[in-house]
Design an enzyme around this catalytic site. Sequence first.
Site, PDB file in Angstrom:
ATOM      1  N   ASP A  94      39.140  41.099  39.042  1.00 31.47           N
ATOM      2  CA  ASP A  94      40.473  41.668  39.011  1.00 31.47           C
ATOM      3  C   ASP A  94      41.188  41.362  37.696  1.00 31.47           C
ATOM      4  O   ASP A  94      41.523  40.207  37.429  1.00 31.47           O
ATOM      5  CB  ASP A  94      41.273  41.091  40.196  1.00 31.47           C
ATOM      6  N   ASP A 275      44.137  47.974  35.420  1.00 27.59           N
ATOM      7  CA  ASP A 275      43.947  47.067  36.552  1.00 27.59           C
ATOM      8  C   ASP A 275      42.692  47.413  37.341  1.00 27.59           C
ATOM      9  O   ASP A 275      42.663  48.371  38.108  1.00 27.59           O
ATOM     10  CB  ASP A 275      45.183  47.154  37.452  1.00 27.59           C
TER      11      ASP A 275
END
Length: 336
Positions: A94, A275
């Site tokens: 992430d 992201d």
Amino acid sequence: MQERSMKWLVVLGLVAFSECIVKIPLRRVKTMRKTLSGKNMLNNFLKEHAYRLSQISFRGSNLTTHPLRNIKDLVYLANITIGTPPQEFQVFLDTGSSDLWVPSDFCTSPACSKHVRFRHLQSSTFRLTNKTFSITYGSGRMKGVVAHDTVRIGDLVSTDQPFGLSVEEYGFDHIPFDGILGLNYPKISSSGAIPIFDKLKNQGAISEPVFAFYLSKDKQEGSVVMFGGVDHHYYKGELNWVPLIPSGNWIIHMDSISIERKVIACSGRCMAFVDTGTAFIEGPKPLVDNMQKLIGAKPSGSKHYVSCSAVNTLPSIIFTINGINYPVPGRAYILK
């Protein structure tokens, strides 16, 4: 004027270069060119680094590959191990967060019982601290305690790596990963621990402080993350570099979003977050609703739908970033 302050979350492949490339398996966050000083800065950077970066990206003499898995084009998971002897976990890589954590053996939340838990008593290199922390994500939240142990990502080894052990988890019951491995900058860390990528860089385990993603679609295998460089087999043509704003987070300027040469959102620039932890391209609801309307999607509950027969006729949505158009065809921005 309002759009200038709006943020978009854009899922894009990060690319970077190095002399030593390590790939690990994945299983299923004024532009420079508009100012004279910005143009000169960018041009000088490209002139100074073009040869070196090109040579590094094509060298690829120390590659490590593993089987890969993509889960429904929504989650790409990587196998890592923690402890001595190693205990294996599937984690979500992430760029929107900076902490590594997995469920603890003393977590009693329903989500923990459905995932692999770290058995700290079985690791001879485990060290617990008294520091606690909590993180809230878009899909859930967790509370945990900071510990230290040996973490392995493929052939990369980080000894005495600080990481989190969850003692409470909410919202992750039906998500197929055990934990999360954050790839954002150290200042974003909720636990205050040095992220594993930065620790590997400081240890000299990777020769260049860069990483890259190649995420496949519609196939369980084929996706990779690369640390220290990029394998040129995963792209054609030239790689485009985009300045970050501000430095210290994966935020970039996006010039506009358009369909068939008509700007439909982000007119006059906006900020976008690159992201990998976001499964969708997200943005302000009024603008996204308008985009859904323009492609002919019909609302039903909290989702929008298009006919399967219309997939091949959907228009491309063009994201213009740093003066370069990135067209996303219909088959890429819908889920079957």
